[in-house]
Design a protein around this motif. Structure first.
Motif, PDB file in Angstrom:
ATOM      1  N   GLU A 109      -7.725  -3.687   4.382  1.00  0.00           N
ATOM      2  CA  GLU A 109      -7.713  -2.229   4.264  1.00  0.00           C
ATOM      3  C   GLU A 109      -6.926  -1.536   5.380  1.00  0.00           C
ATOM      4  O   GLU A 109      -6.483  -0.405   5.193  1.00  0.00           O
ATOM      5  N   LEU A 110      -6.755  -2.211   6.495  1.00  0.00           N
ATOM      6  CA  LEU A 110      -5.987  -1.629   7.600  1.00  0.00           C
ATOM      7  C   LEU A 110      -4.678  -2.367   7.831  1.00  0.00           C
ATOM      8  O   LEU A 110      -3.995  -2.146   8.828  1.00  0.00           O
ATOM      9  N   ALA A 111      -4.322  -3.237   6.903  1.00  0.00           N
ATOM     10  CA  ALA A 111      -3.068  -3.982   6.974  1.00  0.00           C
ATOM     11  C   ALA A 111      -2.617  -4.337   5.567  1.00  0.00           C
ATOM     12  O   ALA A 111      -3.412  -4.343   4.627  1.00  0.00           O
ATOM     13  N   GLU A 112      -1.334  -4.618   5.456  1.00  0.00           N
ATOM     14  CA  GLU A 112      -0.745  -5.029   4.178  1.00  0.00           C
ATOM     15  C   GLU A 112      -0.057  -6.368   4.421  1.00  0.00           C
ATOM     16  O   GLU A 112       0.609  -6.553   5.442  1.00  0.00           O
ATOM     17  N   HIS A 113      -0.223  -7.307   3.531  1.00  0.00           N
ATOM     18  CA  HIS A 113       0.376  -8.620   3.741  1.00  0.00           C
ATOM     19  C   HIS A 113       1.457  -8.857   2.692  1.00  0.00           C
ATOM     20  O   HIS A 113       1.179  -8.999   1.509  1.00  0.00           O
ATOM     21  N   GLY A 114       2.689  -8.875   3.170  1.00  0.00           N
ATOM     22  CA  GLY A 114       3.823  -9.060   2.273  1.00  0.00           C
ATOM     23  C   GLY A 114       4.752 -10.127   2.805  1.00  0.00           C
ATOM     24  O   GLY A 114       4.356 -11.274   3.022  1.00  0.00           O
ATOM     25  N   HIS A 115       5.992  -9.757   3.079  1.00  0.00           N
ATOM     26  CA  HIS A 115       6.989 -10.709   3.554  1.00  0.00           C
ATOM     27  C   HIS A 115       6.717 -11.075   5.017  1.00  0.00           C
ATOM     28  O   HIS A 115       6.345 -10.215   5.825  1.00  0.00           O
ATOM     29  N   PRO A 116       6.924 -12.336   5.395  1.00  0.00           N
ATOM     30  CA  PRO A 116       6.669 -12.768   6.771  1.00  0.00           C
ATOM     31  C   PRO A 116       7.425 -11.951   7.815  1.00  0.00           C
ATOM     32  O   PRO A 116       6.914 -11.727   8.915  1.00  0.00           O
ATOM     33  N   GLU A 117       8.654 -11.504   7.473  1.00  0.00           N
ATOM     34  CA  GLU A 117       9.441 -10.766   8.458  1.00  0.00           C
ATOM     35  C   GLU A 117       8.873  -9.383   8.773  1.00  0.00           C
ATOM     36  O   GLU A 117       9.335  -8.714   9.694  1.00  0.00           O
ATOM     37  N   GLN A 118       7.861  -8.955   8.022  1.00  0.00           N
ATOM     38  CA  GLN A 118       7.175  -7.707   8.347  1.00  0.00           C
ATOM     39  C   GLN A 118       6.163  -7.881   9.481  1.00  0.00           C
ATOM     40  O   GLN A 118       5.678  -6.888  10.032  1.00  0.00           O
ATOM     41  N   GLY A 119       5.855  -9.142   9.813  1.00  0.00           N
ATOM     42  CA  GLY A 119       4.852  -9.406  10.830  1.00  0.00           C
ATOM     43  C   GLY A 119       3.522  -9.775  10.212  1.00  0.00           C
ATOM     44  O   GLY A 119       3.354  -9.815   8.990  1.00  0.00           O
ATOM     45  N   ARG A 120       2.540 -10.030  11.084  1.00  0.00           N
ATOM     46  CA  ARG A 120       1.239 -10.510  10.609  1.00  0.00           C
ATOM     47  C   ARG A 120       0.321  -9.405  10.110  1.00  0.00           C
ATOM     48  O   ARG A 120      -0.529  -9.633   9.258  1.00  0.00           O
ATOM     49  N   HIS A 121       0.445  -8.205  10.645  1.00  0.00           N
ATOM     50  CA  HIS A 121      -0.437  -7.100  10.231  1.00  0.00           C
ATOM     51  C   HIS A 121       0.349  -5.797  10.077  1.00  0.00           C
ATOM     52  O   HIS A 121       0.090  -4.822  10.797  1.00  0.00           O
ATOM     53  N   PRO A 122       1.302  -5.752   9.144  1.00  0.00           N
ATOM     54  CA  PRO A 122       1.995  -4.479   8.910  1.00  0.00           C
ATOM     55  C   PRO A 122       1.026  -3.409   8.421  1.00  0.00           C
ATOM     56  O   PRO A 122      -0.066  -3.719   7.925  1.00  0.00           O
ATOM     57  N   LEU A 123       1.419  -2.168   8.585  1.00  0.00           N
ATOM     58  CA  LEU A 123       0.533  -1.070   8.205  1.00  0.00           C
ATOM     59  C   LEU A 123       0.229  -1.103   6.711  1.00  0.00           C
ATOM     60  O   LEU A 123       1.061  -1.515   5.903  1.00  0.00           O
ATOM     61  N   PRO A 124      -0.951  -0.636   6.315  1.00  0.00           N
ATOM     62  CA  PRO A 124      -1.289  -0.604   4.887  1.00  0.00           C
ATOM     63  C   PRO A 124      -0.425   0.409   4.147  1.00  0.00           C
ATOM     64  O   PRO A 124       0.032   1.399   4.734  1.00  0.00           O
ATOM     65  N   SER A 125      -0.216   0.161   2.878  1.00  0.00           N
ATOM     66  CA  SER A 125       0.485   1.151   2.057  1.00  0.00           C
ATOM     67  C   SER A 125      -0.395   2.384   1.898  1.00  0.00           C
ATOM     68  O   SER A 125      -1.611   2.341   2.116  1.00  0.00           O
ATOM     69  N   ASP A 126       0.234   3.491   1.509  1.00  0.00           N
ATOM     70  CA  ASP A 126      -0.538   4.708   1.263  1.00  0.00           C
ATOM     71  C   ASP A 126      -1.591   4.473   0.197  1.00  0.00           C
ATOM     72  O   ASP A 126      -2.724   4.969   0.300  1.00  0.00           O
ATOM     73  N   GLU A 127      -1.255   3.701  -0.828  1.00  0.00           N
ATOM     74  CA  GLU A 127      -2.199   3.448  -1.919  1.00  0.00           C
ATOM     75  C   GLU A 127      -3.392   2.632  -1.430  1.00  0.00           C
ATOM     76  O   GLU A 127      -4.547   2.919  -1.784  1.00  0.00           O
ATOM     77  N   THR A 128      -3.114   1.606  -0.626  1.00  0.00           N
ATOM     78  CA  THR A 128      -4.197   0.780  -0.086  1.00  0.00           C
ATOM     79  C   THR A 128      -5.129   1.606   0.776  1.00  0.00           C
ATOM     80  O   THR A 128      -6.360   1.537   0.652  1.00  0.00           O
ATOM     81  N   LEU A 129      -4.547   2.424   1.656  1.00  0.00           N
ATOM     82  CA  LEU A 129      -5.374   3.221   2.558  1.00  0.00           C
ATOM     83  C   LEU A 129      -6.128   4.304   1.806  1.00  0.00           C
ATOM     84  O   LEU A 129      -7.299   4.591   2.113  1.00  0.00           O
ATOM     85  N   ARG A 130      -5.502   4.901   0.816  1.00  0.00           N
ATOM     86  CA  ARG A 130      -6.175   5.952   0.038  1.00  0.00           C
ATOM     87  C   ARG A 130      -7.422   5.385  -0.649  1.00  0.00           C
ATOM     88  O   ARG A 130      -8.490   5.997  -0.611  1.00  0.00           O
ATOM     89  N   ALA A 131      -7.280   4.207  -1.241  1.00  0.00           N
ATOM     90  CA  ALA A 131      -8.433   3.578  -1.884  1.00  0.00           C
ATOM     91  C   ALA A 131      -9.505   3.229  -0.856  1.00  0.00           C
ATOM     92  O   ALA A 131     -10.712   3.377  -1.120  1.00  0.00           O
ATOM     93  N   ALA A 132      -9.085   2.799   0.332  1.00  0.00           N
ATOM     94  CA  ALA A 132     -10.043   2.405   1.362  1.00  0.00           C
ATOM     95  C   ALA A 132     -10.841   3.596   1.875  1.00  0.00           C
ATOM     96  O   ALA A 132     -12.076   3.545   1.946  1.00  0.00           O
ATOM     97  N   VAL A 133     -10.147   4.684   2.235  1.00  0.00           N
ATOM     98  CA  VAL A 133     -10.880   5.815   2.829  1.00  0.00           C
ATOM     99  C   VAL A 133     -11.839   6.437   1.817  1.00  0.00           C
ATOM    100  O   VAL A 133     -12.904   6.947   2.197  1.00  0.00           O
ATOM    101  N   ARG A 134     -11.502   6.366   0.554  1.00  0.00           N
ATOM    102  CA  ARG A 134     -12.430   6.883  -0.453  1.00  0.00           C
ATOM    103  C   ARG A 134     -13.614   5.934  -0.630  1.00  0.00           C
ATOM    104  O   ARG A 134     -14.750   6.380  -0.808  1.00  0.00           O
ATOM    105  N   ARG A 135     -13.357   4.618  -0.554  1.00  0.00           N
ATOM    106  CA  ARG A 135     -14.471   3.668  -0.612  1.00  0.00           C
ATOM    107  C   ARG A 135     -15.405   3.859   0.570  1.00  0.00           C
ATOM    108  O   ARG A 135     -16.634   3.715   0.436  1.00  0.00           O
ATOM    109  N   TRP A 136     -14.843   4.175   1.736  1.00  0.00           N
ATOM    110  CA  TRP A 136     -15.667   4.391   2.925  1.00  0.00           C
ATOM    111  C   TRP A 136     -16.475   5.687   2.845  1.00  0.00           C
ATOM    112  O   TRP A 136     -17.346   5.923   3.672  1.00  0.00           O
ATOM    113  N   GLY A 137     -16.137   6.533   1.886  1.00  0.00           N
ATOM    114  CA  GLY A 137     -16.866   7.786   1.731  1.00  0.00           C
ATOM    115  C   GLY A 137     -16.321   8.935   2.557  1.00  0.00           C
ATOM    116  O   GLY A 137     -17.008   9.960   2.710  1.00  0.00           O
TER     117      GLY A 137
END
Length: 286
Positions: free
Chosen positions: A55-83
């Motif tokens: 929820e606080l990271a996005e995992h895609g291509h290795p060259e992005q690093g180990r913990h790139p920032l989450p996408s807007d969609e991922t974070l939007r779903a997360a903050v709503r799940r958190w209430g």
């Protein structure tokens, strides 16, 4: 400037009078990224579990690093799940030095979420328990929130980070061993970004809590940082560096974050790498 920290006594008072808002539990360690079992065994009253890896990271291509920032969609779903709701008060904590909590704090304060007040519990779960305050067990699933996420916008990248030492101070906040280039199992290449200076983020803590603003300012000043000098920070994968950004905020200093950090830099061909305990002692290319 209001402190980004809240003490355990302040939070206990807020829980008693019903003004604590949304509590987020971010259990995560590099050697134990899944913190949910520990959360279920005991967490602050009403706290919602946050999955840093998903929820606080996005995992895609290795060259992005180990913990790139989450996408807007991922974070939007997360903050709503958190209430999280518009105008909410949010308190974040973890159980190890507030490093994971700092990642959540940085994400929530930089993702374009309007009208929320975000704090980190100083000392986290351990300080709460040491003060004699109680825990709850089991899962907490609040009603779905309505907070909006407008996005992170443009963030500090490799090109800007490489040029940073020319006009400011670039801080590598990893341990001295990882900075100087001792063998490392986390990333394919060891060393540091040329021009970066080493200030481990653990220096800003004492007994698991943040040092005073004056002490933190002295830490930064030891490497030439003050209010007039642009400063940026990176770490292994952008998590511990958020802790240094938080420490800067405690001390009234504005610190920029390079989210990709060393895990992105070391996976990108052609990047220069420095070895040793000085900013540009020995340099080679990835």
């Amino acid at each position: 400037m209001a402190s980004p920290l809240i003490s355990v006594t302040e939070l206990a008072d807020a829980l008693r009078d019903g003004t604590a808002g949304c509590l987020l539990d971010v259990r995560w360690r590099l050697d134990q990224p899944e913190g949910r079992p520990e959360y279920l065994d005991g967490h602050l009253p009403g706290a919602v579990y946050v999955d840093l890896e998903r929820e606080l990271a996005e995992h895609g291509h290795p060259e992005q690093g180990r913990h790139p920032l989450p996408s807007d969609e991922t974070l939007r779903a997360a903050v709503r799940r958190w209430g999280l709701r518009r105008g909410a008060r949010v308190v974040i904590y973890d159980d190890v030095h507030s490093v994971a909590a700092a990642r959540a704090w940085w994400v929530l304060t930089h993702a374009g979420i309007a009208d929320i007040d975000v704090s980190v519990l100083d000392g986290g779960l351990r300080a709460w328990a040491a003060a004699g305050f109680g825990l709850e067990t089991g899962d907490v699933q609040p009603p779905v929130g309505d907070a909006e996420v407008s996005g992170f916008g443009e963030q500090l990248g490799m090109v800007e980070t490489a040029r940073w030492p020319q006009h400011g101070v670039l801080l590598d906040v990893r341990s001295a061993e990882r900075y100087r280039g001792d063998p490392d199992t986390h990333d394919p290449v060891a060393g540091h970004i040329p021009g970066a200076r080493n200030l481990p983020t653990t220096y800003h803590l004492s007994g698991g809590r943040f040092r005073t603003p004056a002490e933190i300012r002295r830490n930064f000043a030891s490497l030439g940082v003050d209010e007039s000098i642009p400063v940026a920070a990176y770490c292994g994968s952008g998590i511990a560096a958020a802790h240094t950004v938080l420490a800067g905020a405690v001390a009234g200093l504005d610190v920029a974050l390079y989210p990709g950090s060393w895990s992105q830099w070391s996976r990108t061909r052609g990047r220069e790498v420095a070895l040793g305990m000085t900013p540009a002692q020995r340099i080679r290319r990835v």
